[in-house]
Design a protein around this motif. Sequence first.
Motif, PDB file in Angstrom:
ATOM      1  N   ASP A   1      -4.482   3.558  -5.685  1.00 47.47           N
ATOM      2  CA  ASP A   1      -5.023   2.233  -5.105  1.00 47.47           C
ATOM      3  C   ASP A   1      -6.531   2.366  -5.219  1.00 47.47           C
TER       4      ASP A   1
ATOM      5  N   ARG B   1      -3.378   6.313   1.447  1.00 47.13           N
ATOM      6  CA  ARG B   1      -2.972   4.976   0.773  1.00 47.13           C
ATOM      7  C   ARG B   1      -2.296   3.891   1.928  1.00 47.13           C
TER       8      ARG B   1
ATOM      9  N   GLU C   1      -0.498   7.622  -8.218  1.00 48.50           N
ATOM     10  CA  GLU C   1      -1.106   6.320  -7.842  1.00 48.50           C
ATOM     11  C   GLU C   1      -1.968   6.515  -6.460  1.00 48.50           C
TER      12      GLU C   1
END
Lengths: 336, 234, 374, 433, 261
Positions: free
Chosen positions: C116, C94, C114
């Motif tokens: 992206d 990330r 998470e």
Amino acid sequence: MDLLNALVVLTNFVIVPATAYGAQLALGALGVTLIFGILRFSNFAHGDTMAFGTMIAILVTWGLQALGVSLGPLPTALLALPVAIAVTALLLLSTDRIVYRFYRKVRAAPVILVMVSLGVMFVMNALVRFGIGVNEYRFDDGARFVIDARGFREMTGLAEGLAIRTTQVITVIAAVIIVAALFWFLKNTRTGKSMRAFSDNEDLALLSGINPERVVAVTWVITAALATTAGVLYGLDKSFKAFTYFQLLLPIFASAIVGGLGNPLGAIAGGFIIAYSEITVTYAFKRFLTYILPDTLAPEGLVQLLSTDYKFAVSFTILIIVLLFKPTGLFKGQQS
Amino acid sequence: MSFLIGENMTGGYGPVDILHGCTLAVEKGQIAVIVGPNGAGKSTAMKAVFGMLKLRGGAVRLDGEDITALSPQDRVAKGMAFVPQTQNIFTSMTVEENLEMGAFLRRDDIRPTMEQVYDLFPILREKRRQPAGELSGGQRQQVAVGRALMTQPKVLMLDEPTAGVSPIVMDELFDRIIEVARTGISILMVEQNARQALEIADMGYVLVQGANRYTDTGAALLADPEVRRTFLGG
Amino acid sequence: QDIKIGIILGFTGPLESITPAMAAGAELAVAEVNAAGTLLDGQTVSTVRADSTCIDASAATAAAERLVTSEGVQALMGADCSGVTTAILQNVARPNGIVMVSPSATSPALSTAEDDGLFFRTAPSDARQGVVMTEILRDRGINTVAVTYTNNDYGKGLADSFAAAFTEAGGTVTINAAHEDGKADYSAEVGALASAGGEVLVVAGYVDQGGRGIIQAALDTGAFDTFVLPDGMVGEALVANIGDGLNGSFGQYPGTDSEGASIFAEMAAEAGFDGTSAFAAESYDAAALILLAMQASGSTDPAVFKDHIMSVANGPGEEIMPGDLARAIEILKEGGEVDYVGATAVDLIGPGESAGNYREIEIRDGVIETVGFR
Amino acid sequence: MSVNLRNLGLFALVALLFLLTGITQSWNVTLTIFNMGLISAILALGVNMQWGFAGLFNIGIMGFVALGGLAAVLISMPPVHEAWAAGGLQVILGLVLGAMTIAAAVLFWKRMPQGRMRGLGIVVILVGGFFLFRAVFDPGVSAIEAVNPAATGYLGGLGLPILLSWPAGGLLAAGVAWLIGKTALGLRSDYLAIATLGIAEIIIAMLKNEDWLSRGVKNVVGLPRPVPFEVDLQRSEGFVTRVTGWGLDPVAASGIAVKLAYAGLFIVVLLVLVWLAEMALRSPWGRMMRAIRDNEVAAAAMGKDVTRRHLQIFILGCAVCGIAGAMMTTLDGQLTPGTYQPLRFTFLIWVMVIVGGSGNNWGAVLGGFLIWWLWVMVEPIGLWLIGAVTAGMADGALRTHLLDSAAHMRLLTMGVVLLLVLRFSPRGLIPEK
Amino acid sequence: MIVVENLHKHFGGFHAVDGASLEIRKGSITGLIGPNGAGKTTLFNVIAGRLPATSGRVLMDGEDITGLPPHALFHKGLLRTFQIAHEFSSMTVRENLMMVPAGQLGETLWNTWFRRRAIAEEERALRRKADEVLEFLTISHLAEERASNISGGQKKLLELGRTMMVDAKIVFLDEVGAGVNRTLLNTIGDAIVRLNRERGYTFCVIEHDMDFIGRLCDPVICMAEGKVLAEGTVEEVKNDERVIEAYLGTGLKNKVVGGTA
Ligand SMILES: Nc1ncnc2c1ncn2[C@@H]1O[C@H](COP(=O)(O)OP(=O)(O)OP(=O)(O)O)[C@@H](O)[C@H]1O
Ligand SMILES: Nc1ncnc2c1ncn2[C@@H]1O[C@H](COP(=O)(O)OP(=O)(O)OP(=O)(O)O)[C@@H](O)[C@H]1O
Ligand SMILES: [Mg+2]
Ligand SMILES: [Mg+2]
């Protein structure tokens, strides 16, 4: 009949495997205990020494099998064992020459030697992986069972089966013979006594005319024999995989220590204590109880003291309890 | 020519010299006693004679042969035996095994010698199956001397053999040392029980700061008032 | 310009015995593309291996950091174990905006992490397999089972989702016990499993790890004769090492009735490794997806091609089998669309993970035979 | 003086290694290694306190590191209210019952006269208490674990800033160390070692299997951070304009900035701990500890309470490991119980202490950096070595075999380097005095 | 001062101390003699809390101190030396002495961080004291030497030196004389007498050197086989038949003075 079935269940799932596993651990622990007893350090490379010895044995076994040699009902690997021991002994002796001897000369503290053995462990680790790779290998042949479960059921007409493997029998017998021989050797032979003298007081051993290099060499050779035998027997029974041999180190050390470091009898006792505690405390007694209790009382749950997730924790707890009451192990081991 | 001689020995443990040209010698069948204040280098000199210390100068000769370069083991094989001042027993081994280790290089029957040691120190016979580490201080000392006697050496070197032993045993021990010497064995020993020791000594050395201060017969040293006052406690 | 892909797997550590085949799988895809020589107008692809150790998050992070910031890879094929995969995703991928496709991390937690839009996996979700396995068992009329799983996020997740589905469907799980991989002895586990009983034993483990040890011990002691084998357990190695005892055991692993898997197995054999080894096929697919997405987007910039992975994997378009990568590149170059099927019939759903089509197998006379598809 | 110069030289050498890594690889790589190096140094410091100062052979470091990690979860993750409602109180009640059982057993043991009754009573209390505990505890656990197992299935934490978990990790580790010390510190050397090793394994087993506490092997991921996210920095106008102004790539710069922020935090902790340890070591306290290490019997005869001092240093050392554990989990951003392996979290730390020089705080710190650097760098070095060896070879079975085994060069290199360092300074690089 | 009542110490089946009862009077220098293995050291070890008693009691100033740990006894003013020297081998000779006094400020961690000045002051005083003791023992030149590197006799001196670092009430000396030069031993004897007279220390001394015992001790207790064999003044004990037979002997049998050549 039910009582018999109950007994067979217990034997099949607790007594036989625990005895065999105990003997396997004991054989490994003997090597650790010997090095500790004579050279006075905890040898972390032992697991990988076992792996190395076993690797040689496997390679030789493959060779023998290719030549069509076999031992009948016994595993061919037993024939390869002497060769493997010899090669391992050579490896250990040269390791001693290249690595350990220096630290003896400068009188390094035992903990330094422990770290050095960690370094040796890494190297041997790599040697084995270069030599045979990381995969799992089976190299047992001959008759796998002395009694197998189905055969037992047919023979006795019981509902439960009982299985005893050839390798389990060999392991237990080997463990008993080896510990007796080692004990006798250390207690009664001149070389054995000189080894103990050396471990007790190196300077004074020198003053008595004992050749330290010889003592050390003999120790390594015996260690090689113990490690290889232990490794091969274990590999025959389960399988060979480099990583597992490394993992074996922990229970092996636990066995050696709970029995009392430096004491061969202790190693045997320790092996069995660890094995039995791992297996009995996490055993689910449901099936056993169902046989011996009247139907109305038959248990609903598993009747398991602790789940098997904690089997390692259990054996360590028992180890700690033993140590609390016997601070240097069951058989009064040495201290560094 | 003395039977055993450490001549002009210079050396120490580290960079600093402890011995400064010290000479010790003993004739065949005689007793030589070394005395001196604590830290004079007596033990160091003994170790040097036995090859447990690298010498920077001087030589050690046994029966005319230069053995300066030999390892302690080889000296044992040549018939030398040594009882160090400290750590002189195998604590984890039994008394009997300790004695057996003394006779490690012998190939003949060691039972008679062992009997002799037991006769000399009866307490050891009683305790022969006990680990030596469990013995009392004086008993350990007896084991240590016994171990050296088991070697049946040509030269016996003792570093304070009587430290901590009771008067009666000490007398026995000195008796025995005299007997041993009479059989032709040379004895080199360090003693703080100096008066008794010098009484039986043929030769006495007073060592101070790694060098010979006085060298004379035992009797002469005992008679010297200066030596008595400074080194023998009056 | 050269395209670099990092292959980060546990070459040392507990999974060291299956990772070589996984890496070889990924490299096979790369080699295939290079042989075609047509990717992005003739760019060559190279691979860099790094050791994730499978268990040491810190070492894995450092290794990944090296691949990304020093070697300059545009995408990561890996990692293997869910723990290190999460660590690499959060700490390296990330922050640096690098695409990551894991062939074997199956933890459900990764679905919601998470990412992206950078993280994908060709491994199927544990939850789905639990349902499929339940169906298979019910169809065979099996009502009580014992379950053992390897004590990591894969095993635990699979065992839990299976237990939930199976109980839901009216079956009984007599025991759901963990085993640790790489341990010396499994007698205790087998003893407990045997005591709990069950018609079959579900082994949610790895083919050359504790799973095999459990099966061996269970067979030896006569505790169970039939085993249910989920994806991690299906492999030639198992049959080779255990032999006849396995006959009658059954299970499932990702796959459709496409011939992708067998093509891949042949290709692998030709290349000199075992294509049926656990997650080798997924690794091939992971690498292939990365490369095809690059072609589809016409860019090697992760920020750009990350958005094409789903479309390449799911179609619509022409179905692409292993060995067809050159053709796929050709189609994409001409502006067409492909539906990558690959060795494991990948279909990515939701947050970019394999939808999970399963091939039901049974072992007969020492051979793994496909008996149906789910 | 020359000793000091030598030590400075050694530190400079290690600094050079990191710099070279930065130049030849990338600054992000260097900083990643450096940050773990800082944590390793703290761990080594903790172990050095126990071994170097007091001669306690603790090889259960892994357990205390894991406890620190657990603290990070318990402090920083948001609480799962649903799970609390489902079975939180019941689990707590179960634990209280369990603790009471043990307390009762201990009291009983102390109060009752020796004899068969005592033994019997203990067994009754323990067995009864155990079943009561399981009866209350187990249903609570099942209820909690049933709450959305894929995402939560545990009680969660307190939702406090994660920095608080560092001292909390220390406290948690200290508490457990107290319990262990009370029982096991009577053991000597290798026997103590295996006891601590066992306890560490037990702690890990709990972390792996008590899902209600920290999700077990399903891992807790996405821990809050004490520093900003790289992605957020890359999105922040101010940051991007500033770094591009300096001529840096915003992506790389954001990574560096975050790592530097971590490094700052870690350096503060390390310096404080080193200062505390140094001051203690160079005072009568340190002298007393060395005396105890050298000869317990004589130290006791000289009026030093050996047991109490051992307990003190054991707790302190473990607390330091706990702090480091919490820091490490913070840096990783996740708790992964499967990570905790004795080789990596216990023996590697020991190697750091011994190679650095036991009994010397600066030695431990140096060892921490050096060995961690090696641990990470042996992989590329090993690959490079095998590449160099095989470069000249003709294609063939041997070459393929070697290339295939390249990953194992990591182990070989580690072993060889370790042996070399120990060979040329067997008392450690910066020995004790 | 110290009363031992019917004390037993068994090792397995062996009775090392076998019902010993004795008293050490306040202000005395009591000698303890007896053949090797009589149980003297074992008795010391039990009194000083190093070994647990099998049965029996030890009283100090009327208070039961049986089974108290060594460090607690130290705080009560009971000090002992070891027959086999127990030096702190990795520390310097001076540090060996400086570590002895109890209750040093710098032994508390908190103070080491926040009261450094006070500690420094205290250290200076300790150092002076230690140097005085070294001076007295004639080993000042060894102050900075590692204790592992000093000679056997010097280690014994160090043992004694440690008891001189604090104000003790009673000191148990286990063969301080063994291996110590006789001239120095005389000086040590003088010091013992001085500590006894000037500072009121009580001493209990194990020694095999009868000259030393004779010069210093009153009364003398002779042990044998774990029991008290005889008790009285030096002369009484020396002439006791049983003591002569068990312990003293009748001197050299083969009195042959060497050096006749
Ligand atoms: N740990 C032990 N285990 C077994 N026996 C022991 C142990 N310690 C001492 N003994 C025995 O107890 C007896 C008394 O020993 P002790 O050390 O008290 O003697 P001592 O009177 O001090 O003798 P010495 O004058 O030689 O120092 C000895 O016979 C010894 O063998
Ligand atoms: N291992 C060692 N390393 C360094 N120095 C040593 C060592 N052993 C002894 N010394 C030093 O050497 C000197 C002589 O010691 P040595 O042991 O020879 O004395 P000694 O005459 O035997 O004394 P004692 O009568 O006390 O036994 C002493 O000053 C001592 O500090
Ligand atoms: Mg001496
Ligand atoms: Mg004594």
